[in-house]
Design an enzyme around this catalytic site. Sequence first.
Site, PDB file in Angstrom:
ATOM      1  N   GLU A  71     -37.699  60.853  32.026  1.00  0.00           N
ATOM      2  CA  GLU A  71     -36.358  61.012  31.460  1.00  0.00           C
ATOM      3  C   GLU A  71     -35.485  59.818  31.822  1.00  0.00           C
ATOM      4  O   GLU A  71     -34.424  59.982  32.444  1.00  0.00           O
ATOM      5  CB  GLU A  71     -35.719  62.297  31.990  1.00  0.00           C
ATOM      6  CG  GLU A  71     -36.495  63.575  31.692  1.00  0.00           C
ATOM      7  CD  GLU A  71     -35.903  64.810  32.380  1.00  0.00           C
ATOM      8  OE1 GLU A  71     -35.049  64.648  33.280  1.00  0.00           O
ATOM      9  OE2 GLU A  71     -36.310  65.922  32.026  1.00  0.00           O
ATOM     10  N   CYS A  90      -1.812  54.593  34.456  1.00  0.00           N
ATOM     11  CA  CYS A  90      -0.857  54.749  35.556  1.00  0.00           C
ATOM     12  C   CYS A  90      -1.509  55.357  36.792  1.00  0.00           C
ATOM     13  O   CYS A  90      -1.163  56.472  37.205  1.00  0.00           O
ATOM     14  CB  CYS A  90       0.294  55.624  35.088  1.00  0.00           C
ATOM     15  SG  CYS A  90       1.017  54.963  33.603  1.00  0.00           S
TER      16      CYS A  90
END
Length: 427
Positions: free
Chosen positions: A273, A342
Amino acid sequence: MHHFHYIKNELFCEEVPVATIAQELGTPLYLYSHATLKQHFKVFDGAFSGMKHLTCFSMKSNSNMAILRLFAMLGGGVDIVSGGELYRALKAGVEPTRIVYSGVGKEVAALEYALKTGILMFNVESAQEILKLNEVAERIGKKARLAIRVNPDVDPKTHPYISTGLKENKFGIDINDALEQYSVAASLNGLDVVGVSCHIGSQLTEVGPFVDALRKLKKLIEDLRDIGIRIDYLNLGGGLGITYEMEAPPDPEEYARAIQTELGASDLTLIFEPGRVIVGNAGILITKVLYTKPTKEKMFFVVDAAMNDLMRPSLYNSYHGIQPVKNRGREKVKADIVGPICESGDFLAKGRDMEMLEPDDLVAVMSAGAYGFSMSSTYNSRPKICEVMVKGDRYFTIRDRENFEDLIRGESIPDFLMEDQNKVQEG
Ligand code: LLP
């Protein structure tokens, strides 16, 4: 190995100047090289050509349909973790018989969807999930092929957030409880036990932990066969690391040799995988400098990409190379490359020695093909950016840049709030 290279101080992807694509499509954008993707898949898959195997690309690392389609055309399958991933994979044309499904929290609807689709197998991760899968399979009259994902308690020696095969991790069934759970699964009518699976972690830079895990799994398979449970598939998961900075991970051939040596002659079909090792260095993030901001402490380059586009540096403090799209031979500075979000955690790189940049200069954030776009969000109401694939001297948008309307799609304001607004206006 990848196809991002400089010609006369200008960065190209294959045969296309990166600046041309940025000019045409705007920034930020993810850029993938078709040749690199193809080569990485073939090298990994080819390394196991002497063994019966199936390469199931771990699509959580990059789930763009064009990329899935490419690997499907090369004979690959996918490793999925959700109904959404299954949907994408099928839309991209991946064969259901090449799909394996892992994850600790598979929902009933997703189990049912995968069963009806006829996927190759479920990697089951808990005692309750075994019972649930059986219940769903019996209800809809199907047999669920399954492997138990075992936790072999092996230290992958990687970042704690991406290590999964230790006793304290939430993944898999403790290898010491596996025999008991296999016996339960084998006794249930809705289930067909076919395999053993494990995945010990990501960005591994040594073969040792893989070999340790395999040794434990081999013993388990022998024990299972002794009690009459036939195992046809051995899934060794993903996890092979890549070079972001100075790491020197084993290449797929070395990894394959180590696996083959430890496994010996075997009638098992191996499943892998891999995610990062295939797509990681096949993609980069292109961003533009908005402002340069010298402070007493250091130089900040404020760019138009942010942690919502590539969250790996903020989340794992991970390193990504930063390269100017045009080398201009300016003086060197030490700089932080930061985004407009921010938060102080919004950075792409810190303390880099690099040449001075100016507003509008383009910068490439390297090794961003894995867990880049797939982990992106719209935090700060920043639309998701576009993805582009280069093939030779041409390029193709494989995902459009989102717009402001995409940002609010599906949101609604209940009537009572609208009434209030009328009142405010009336008042
Ligand atoms: N199989 C399973 C069951 C997995 O959980 C994963 C990754 C893979 C395969 C693929 O692992 P790879 O070959 O890509 O190492 N977001 C993190 C990585 C999380 C990995 C999650 N599982 C990062 O950006 O580094």
